[in-house]
Motif scaffolding. Structure first.
Motif, short mmCIF file in Angstrom:
data_model
loop_
_atom_site.label_atom_id
_atom_site.label_comp_id
_atom_site.label_asym_id
_atom_site.label_seq_id
_atom_site.Cartn_x
_atom_site.Cartn_y
_atom_site.Cartn_z
N GLY A 1 1.42 2.21 11.45
CA GLY A 1 2.85 2.50 11.38
C GLY A 1 3.15 3.98 11.48
O GLY A 1 2.30 4.83 11.23
N ARG A 2 4.40 4.29 11.80
CA ARG A 2 4.84 5.67 11.97
C ARG A 2 4.74 6.47 10.66
O ARG A 2 4.60 7.69 10.67
CB ARG A 2 6.28 5.68 12.48
CG ARG A 2 6.90 7.06 12.67
CD ARG A 2 6.20 7.83 13.76
NE ARG A 2 6.33 7.21 15.04
CZ ARG A 2 7.37 7.38 15.87
NH1 ARG A 2 8.37 8.16 15.51
NH2 ARG A 2 7.40 6.77 17.04
N GLU A 3 4.82 5.76 9.51
CA GLU A 3 4.84 6.45 8.23
C GLU A 3 3.58 7.30 8.01
O GLU A 3 3.64 8.40 7.46
CB GLU A 3 5.00 5.45 7.08
CG GLU A 3 5.27 6.12 5.74
CD GLU A 3 5.49 5.10 4.63
OE1 GLU A 3 5.54 5.54 3.46
OE2 GLU A 3 5.59 3.89 4.93
N ALA A 4 2.43 6.80 8.48
CA ALA A 4 1.18 7.56 8.32
C ALA A 4 1.24 8.87 9.10
O ALA A 4 0.76 9.91 8.64
CB ALA A 4 0.00 6.72 8.77
N VAL A 5 1.83 8.82 10.30
CA VAL A 5 1.99 10.04 11.09
C VAL A 5 2.90 11.03 10.36
O VAL A 5 2.60 12.23 10.29
CB VAL A 5 2.57 9.71 12.49
CG1 VAL A 5 2.95 10.99 13.24
CG2 VAL A 5 1.57 8.90 13.31
N ASN A 6 3.99 10.53 9.82
CA ASN A 6 4.92 11.41 9.11
C ASN A 6 4.25 12.12 7.94
O ASN A 6 4.55 13.28 7.65
CB ASN A 6 6.13 10.61 8.62
CG ASN A 6 7.00 10.10 9.76
OD1 ASN A 6 6.96 10.66 10.86
ND2 ASN A 6 7.75 9.05 9.51
N MET B 1 0.83 -1.20 0.00
CA MET B 1 0.00 0.00 0.00
C MET B 1 0.87 1.25 0.00
O MET B 1 1.84 1.34 0.75
CB MET B 1 -0.92 0.00 1.24
CG MET B 1 -1.77 1.25 1.37
SD MET B 1 -2.72 1.31 2.91
CE MET B 1 -3.90 0.00 2.61
N ASP B 2 0.51 2.22 -0.81
CA ASP B 2 1.18 3.52 -0.81
C ASP B 2 0.59 4.33 0.33
O ASP B 2 -0.53 4.85 0.24
CB ASP B 2 0.95 4.22 -2.16
CG ASP B 2 1.73 5.53 -2.26
OD1 ASP B 2 1.85 6.23 -1.23
OD2 ASP B 2 2.19 5.87 -3.36
N VAL B 3 1.34 4.46 1.44
CA VAL B 3 0.82 5.08 2.65
C VAL B 3 0.48 6.55 2.40
O VAL B 3 -0.57 7.04 2.83
CB VAL B 3 1.82 4.94 3.81
CG1 VAL B 3 1.34 5.71 5.03
CG2 VAL B 3 2.01 3.46 4.16
N ARG B 4 1.36 7.25 1.69
CA ARG B 4 1.09 8.67 1.44
C ARG B 4 -0.21 8.84 0.65
O ARG B 4 -1.04 9.70 0.99
CB ARG B 4 2.26 9.32 0.70
CG ARG B 4 1.95 10.77 0.34
CD ARG B 4 3.10 11.56 -0.23
NE ARG B 4 2.63 12.89 -0.60
CZ ARG B 4 2.41 13.88 0.25
NH1 ARG B 4 2.63 13.70 1.54
NH2 ARG B 4 1.97 15.05 -0.17
N GLN B 5 -0.38 8.06 -0.37
CA GLN B 5 -1.59 8.17 -1.17
C GLN B 5 -2.84 7.88 -0.33
O GLN B 5 -3.86 8.57 -0.45
CB GLN B 5 -1.53 7.23 -2.37
CG GLN B 5 -2.74 7.35 -3.30
CD GLN B 5 -2.64 6.42 -4.50
OE1 GLN B 5 -1.60 5.83 -4.76
NE2 GLN B 5 -3.74 6.28 -5.23
N TYR B 6 -2.74 6.86 0.52
CA TYR B 6 -3.86 6.48 1.39
C TYR B 6 -4.25 7.64 2.30
O TYR B 6 -5.43 8.01 2.41
CB TYR B 6 -3.46 5.26 2.22
CG TYR B 6 -4.40 4.92 3.35
CD1 TYR B 6 -5.54 4.15 3.13
CD2 TYR B 6 -4.14 5.36 4.64
CE1 TYR B 6 -6.40 3.83 4.17
CE2 TYR B 6 -4.99 5.04 5.69
CZ TYR B 6 -6.13 4.29 5.45
OH TYR B 6 -6.97 3.97 6.49
#
Length: 418
Positions: free
Chosen positions: A185-190, A1-6
């Motif tokens: 995950g932390r990536e979504a927060v970032n 999944m592309d976290v940024r796009q989500y």
């Protein structure tokens, strides 16, 4: 999944909803809040099953008892969340309120009107009730909300968000008004920290580490909610029976929250009379005591308090105790170690109380009452989005008006500027 796009897609939906919410009538918003309250209680079994998954996972991870208490949902806590929604529905709607109006010499009428912030992002930890409180206050003020809870509460938050967002939609609020990011995950927060153009403000709710991360790394404007290293100071002229009850309540009523007392300051003149009996009661309630040398001479067997203890938000049944020689020494200690959250004095001296109120720099300052009242529900706000310890825009428990900003409205009769 592309976290940024989500995350961006969620934010886009919220942004679209925010435009419609800003124009929503008070009646429709209140109907949504009441429907959300009813849905929570009707589907409490579903929420409790999800919460049981989170609780079991938390125990497997070795979460502290304090964190597990924050995570736990019961029928009563769900009923309390529903009651919070009803109270918010009963409160006046600040959106559209004209705060003040004045007329200039040229005849222009200029005023300030309350309007929504837009899209509010909330990053929080293991407290599922925040999902409801945040949604309630944001919807009432015409804001869409993008929620990112902690991994510890993912099942609870997902169930709650699904239930309340559906209830809100069924009475006419737009799709996307309540958005939950289900990636832990932390990536979504970032991604959220840098969603300029989509998020109008970010509000972190949680421990010192989370708040520091958001404040230091966000490019989106942040309202800093507070770490609570809170103090109670028992003055030489305190009613000691009252002081004992206040201290017991401030430390033990719910130790894992930010408005619980972490350090007790006691004037030397009353320490010998006050501390031994208090220490016995606190110990019976399971509180671990850590004291300065004077405290340890009066209460043998307790651990020595370290420099780190004075600066620590324990969020647990741990209390640091220091005996001070004066009000000035108590004020200096609070200045050095306090986090500008909630501070209390117990005294019968009016002038001592006035000095404490004037000189302590905190969002809430108490005379002869427990720090545990720093809470939106207790202050009559129905709920809160957080307790701000900063000074710009909002301070203290953040209710409805703190989730609005103002715009200037200007009425003219053909005036032009020369």
């Amino acid at each position: 999944m592309d976290v940024r796009q989500y995350v961006v897609e969620k934010a886009k939906l919220a942004q679209k909803a925010a435009r419609q919410l800003a124009a929503a009538s008070t009646d429709v918003k209140n109907a949504a809040l009441l429907a959300m309250a009813e849905a929570l209680q009707q589907r409490s079994d579903e929420i409790l099953r999800a919460n049981a998954q989170d609780m079991e996972a938390g125990r497997q991870k070795g979460l502290s008892q304090a964190l597990l208490d924050r995570l736990l949902l019961t029928e009563k806590r769900i009923a309390d969340m529903a009651e919070g929604l009803r109270q918010v529905a009963a409160l006046p709607d600040p959106v559209g309120e004209v705060v003040k109006m004045w007329t200039r010499p040229n005849g222009l009428q200029i005023g300030q009107m309350r309007v929504p912030l837009g899209v509010v992002g909330i990053i929080y930890e293991a407290r599922p009730n925040v999902t409801v409180d945040a949604a309630a206050l944001c919807l009432k003020t015409g804001n869409a909300v993008l929620l990112r809870g902690g991994s510890e509460a993912i099942h609870s938050n997902t169930a709650i968000a699904r239930i309340i967002s559906r209830a809100a939609r069924e009475v006419g609020l737009p799709e996307g008004a309540i958005q939950l990011i289900e990636i832990t995950g932390r990536e979504a927060v970032n991604v959220m920290l840098r969603l300029n153009g989509y998020l109008d403000v970010l509000i972190p709710r949680g421990g010192a580490g989370l708040i520091r991360t958001v404040v230091e790394n966000a490019s989106v404007p942040v309202i800093e909610t507070g770490v609570g290293n809170c103090h109670v100071y028992v003055d030489a002229e305190a009613d000691l029976a009252m002081a004992e009850e206040i201290v017991i309540n401030a430390k033990t009523q719910r130790p894992a929250v930010c408005n619980a007392m972490e350090t007790l300051l006691v004037h030397r003149e009353v320490a010998a009379e006050f501390l031994p009996g208090l220490a016995e009661r606190l110990t019976e309630l399971g509180v671990e005591l850590r004291g300065c040398p004077v405290t340890r001479s009066l209460v043998p067997g307790i651990q020595p308090a370290t420099e780190d203890d004075w600066a620590t938000e324990f969020l647990d049944l741990i209390l640091a105790i220091r005996v001070v020689d004066s009000l000035d020494e108590a004020l200096e200690h609070i200045y050095l170690y306090g986090t500008k959250h909630s501070e209390a004095i117990v005294t019968s001296n009016y002038f001592t109380a006035r000095r404490f109120l004037q000189e302590v720099d905190a969002a809430a300052v108490y005379v002869n009452a427990s720090t545990r009242f720093t809470d939106g529900f207790q202050f009559g706000f129905g709920a809160e989005i957080g307790i701000s310890t900063q000074k710009l825009h909002a301070r203290g428990p953040m209710g409805l008006t703190e989730l609005t900003t103002i715009k200037y409205i200007v009425y003219g009769e053909g005036q032009i500027r020369e």
